[in-house]
Design a protein around this motif. Structure first.
Motif, PDB file in Angstrom:
ATOM      1  N   ARG A 172      -3.808  -1.372   8.090  1.00 51.02           N
ATOM      2  CA  ARG A 172      -3.340  -2.761   8.141  1.00 51.02           C
ATOM      3  C   ARG A 172      -2.575  -3.068   9.419  1.00 51.02           C
ATOM      4  O   ARG A 172      -2.529  -4.216   9.851  1.00 51.02           O
ATOM      5  CB  ARG A 172      -2.447  -3.051   6.924  1.00 51.02           C
ATOM      6  CG  ARG A 172      -3.211  -3.215   5.625  1.00 51.02           C
ATOM      7  CD  ARG A 172      -2.262  -3.456   4.472  1.00 51.02           C
ATOM      8  NE  ARG A 172      -2.966  -3.684   3.216  1.00 51.02           N
ATOM      9  CZ  ARG A 172      -2.369  -3.824   2.042  1.00 51.02           C
ATOM     10  NH1 ARG A 172      -1.043  -3.756   1.980  1.00 51.02           N
ATOM     11  NH2 ARG A 172      -3.069  -4.031   0.944  1.00 51.02           N
ATOM     12  N   VAL A 173      -1.963  -2.061  10.013  1.00 52.99           N
ATOM     13  CA  VAL A 173      -1.216  -2.276  11.260  1.00 52.99           C
ATOM     14  C   VAL A 173      -1.973  -1.678  12.451  1.00 52.99           C
ATOM     15  O   VAL A 173      -1.387  -1.422  13.494  1.00 52.99           O
ATOM     16  CB  VAL A 173       0.212  -1.687  11.163  1.00 52.99           C
ATOM     17  CG1 VAL A 173       1.038  -2.464  10.162  1.00 52.99           C
ATOM     18  CG2 VAL A 173       0.188  -0.208  10.809  1.00 52.99           C
ATOM     19  N   ASP A 174      -3.276  -1.450  12.248  1.00 56.88           N
ATOM     20  CA  ASP A 174      -4.150  -0.966  13.308  1.00 56.88           C
ATOM     21  C   ASP A 174      -3.689   0.379  13.873  1.00 56.88           C
ATOM     22  O   ASP A 174      -3.704   0.591  15.089  1.00 56.88           O
ATOM     23  CB  ASP A 174      -4.241  -1.997  14.444  1.00 56.88           C
ATOM     24  CG  ASP A 174      -5.457  -1.764  15.339  1.00 56.88           C
ATOM     25  OD1 ASP A 174      -6.432  -1.169  14.861  1.00 56.88           O
ATOM     26  OD2 ASP A 174      -5.409  -2.162  16.522  1.00 56.88           O
ATOM     27  N   ARG A 175      -3.292   1.279  12.976  1.00 52.11           N
ATOM     28  CA  ARG A 175      -2.848   2.599  13.420  1.00 52.11           C
ATOM     29  C   ARG A 175      -3.626   3.722  12.732  1.00 52.11           C
ATOM     30  O   ARG A 175      -3.207   4.876  12.793  1.00 52.11           O
ATOM     31  CB  ARG A 175      -1.347   2.774  13.124  1.00 52.11           C
ATOM     32  CG  ARG A 175      -0.460   1.940  14.027  1.00 52.11           C
ATOM     33  CD  ARG A 175      -0.538   2.422  15.467  1.00 52.11           C
ATOM     34  NE  ARG A 175       0.305   1.667  16.382  1.00 52.11           N
ATOM     35  CZ  ARG A 175      -0.089   0.617  17.076  1.00 52.11           C
ATOM     36  NH1 ARG A 175      -1.349   0.175  16.951  1.00 52.11           N
ATOM     37  NH2 ARG A 175       0.730  -0.001  17.889  1.00 52.11           N
TER      38      ARG A 175
ATOM     39  N   ALA B 258       0.820  -1.217   0.000  1.00 57.42           N
ATOM     40  CA  ALA B 258       0.000   0.000   0.000  1.00 57.42           C
ATOM     41  C   ALA B 258       0.851   1.264   0.000  1.00 57.42           C
ATOM     42  O   ALA B 258       0.515   2.255  -0.663  1.00 57.42           O
ATOM     43  CB  ALA B 258      -0.950  -0.011   1.200  1.00 57.42           C
ATOM     44  N   ALA B 259       1.955   1.255   0.737  1.00 59.01           N
ATOM     45  CA  ALA B 259       2.825   2.441   0.785  1.00 59.01           C
ATOM     46  C   ALA B 259       3.451   2.714  -0.583  1.00 59.01           C
ATOM     47  O   ALA B 259       3.547   3.872  -1.021  1.00 59.01           O
ATOM     48  CB  ALA B 259       3.909   2.252   1.838  1.00 59.01           C
ATOM     49  N   LYS B 260       3.886   1.662  -1.262  1.00 57.57           N
ATOM     50  CA  LYS B 260       4.448   1.820  -2.607  1.00 57.57           C
ATOM     51  C   LYS B 260       3.385   2.317  -3.569  1.00 57.57           C
ATOM     52  O   LYS B 260       3.644   3.196  -4.415  1.00 57.57           O
ATOM     53  CB  LYS B 260       5.026   0.489  -3.091  1.00 57.57           C
ATOM     54  CG  LYS B 260       5.607   0.559  -4.497  1.00 57.57           C
ATOM     55  CD  LYS B 260       6.108  -0.810  -4.955  1.00 57.57           C
ATOM     56  CE  LYS B 260       6.628  -0.748  -6.393  1.00 57.57           C
ATOM     57  NZ  LYS B 260       7.063  -2.079  -6.882  1.00 57.57           N
ATOM     58  N   LEU B 261       2.180   1.774  -3.460  1.00 54.77           N
ATOM     59  CA  LEU B 261       1.068   2.196  -4.297  1.00 54.77           C
ATOM     60  C   LEU B 261       0.800   3.685  -4.109  1.00 54.77           C
ATOM     61  O   LEU B 261       0.610   4.427  -5.077  1.00 54.77           O
ATOM     62  CB  LEU B 261      -0.181   1.383  -3.962  1.00 54.77           C
ATOM     63  CG  LEU B 261      -1.462   1.701  -4.743  1.00 54.77           C
ATOM     64  CD1 LEU B 261      -1.274   1.393  -6.227  1.00 54.77           C
ATOM     65  CD2 LEU B 261      -2.643   0.897  -4.187  1.00 54.77           C
ATOM     66  N   ALA B 262       0.816   4.134  -2.860  1.00 56.87           N
ATOM     67  CA  ALA B 262       0.589   5.553  -2.555  1.00 56.87           C
ATOM     68  C   ALA B 262       1.656   6.425  -3.208  1.00 56.87           C
ATOM     69  O   ALA B 262       1.351   7.453  -3.822  1.00 56.87           O
ATOM     70  CB  ALA B 262       0.581   5.761  -1.053  1.00 56.87           C
TER      71      ALA B 262
END
Length: 271
Positions: A113-116, A27-31
């Protein structure tokens, strides 16, 4: 967005959700890649117009996007963008606006995804309050004469290690790519987008003193019952309200502060 663009964005959101439901998608790469595509379309106005030209077949526009972006971005990003290029857009500007929204959403997915995600929502709100109370900081981050690298370094100093990495990335992107909006408007839009990840509404609560956990829970439950949706509370402390709370949800204000009651009494006495 209106008409065709609204439908295109709705379809893109569905495609995005299906894509990011697969946890193997970074997701971070997609962003990061979607943000880069947004910047490209902002710079290259003629390209943006070609990719949204209704006189050209959707598949022809998608093929052009594949040739331009192939090898520059990952398959997930390429598939998402070419799908959006195939769609019909009311205005050429709507395409990069929609891609940017998905870039922000991808970072929020990374936090979720990491509950943050709750942490990111709260940090965005608190940073917005800091900006509102510090004209000097706001000027430093919006000064057109200052370099992007200088602004980024300032944000690293302010946020690095003190906030979730997603929060830092989102704020840096807002400052580096303002795209004609104010910093406050960008932060507000991000807050609403984060809330939408959980299908929640955002309530900005202003009270004279900090609310206890119990008070926050009771207020949140009462508002959820009133609106029929889960409510995320952003709490701001302002001694000038004297007592009670003010709740703002969108354009609606529920005012139960002592200051408001005193003003009402004064108005009645004056009348």
């Amino acid at each position: 967005m209106n008409g065709a663009s609204r439908e295109a964005l709705s379809s893109a959101r569905e495609q995005f959700d299906a894509l990011t439901d697969d946890t193997s998608v970074d997701a971070a790469k997609l962003a990061e890649e979607l943000a880069a595509v947004t910047a490209l379309l902002d710079r290259e106005v003629s390209l943006r117009r070609v990719l949204t030209d209704p006189a050209q077949a959707g598949e022809a526009r998608a093929e052009l996007a594949r040739r331009l972006l192939g090898g520059q971005v990952g398959e997930a990003t390429l598939g998402l963008v070419t799908g959006m290029v195939k769609a019909r857009w009311s205005r050429s500007r709507d395409l990069p606006d929609a891609i940017e929204e998905l870039a922000f959403s991808a970072d929020l997915v990374a936090a979720q995804r990491v509950d943050r995600l709750d942490d990111v929502e709260d940090e965005l709100f608190r940073f917005g309050r800091i900006i509102a109370s510090s004209g000097e900081l706001r000027r430093a981050l919006t000064d057109r004469k200052a370099t992007t690298s200088a602004k980024t370094e300032l944000l690293h100093t302010l946020l690095g290690g003190r906030t979730n990495p997603v929060t830092e990335r989102l704020v840096i992107r807002l400052v580096a790519q303002p795209r004609g909006r104010s910093l406050e408007a960008g932060l507000d839009a991000l807050s609403k987008l984060a809330a939408a990840r959980r299908d929640r509404m955002v309530a900005v609560v202003t009270s004279a003193v900090p609310l206890s956990d119990g008070q926050r829970q009771r207020l949140g439950a009462a508002l959820a019952q009133l609106y029929g949706r889960q409510i995320h509370l952003n709490v701001d402390v302002d001694p000038e309200v004297l007592g009670g709370v003010q709740v703002r949800i969108g354009d609606e204000v529920i005012n139960g502060t002592i200051a408001e009651r005193l003003d009402e009494v004064s108005r009645r006495m004056a009348g």
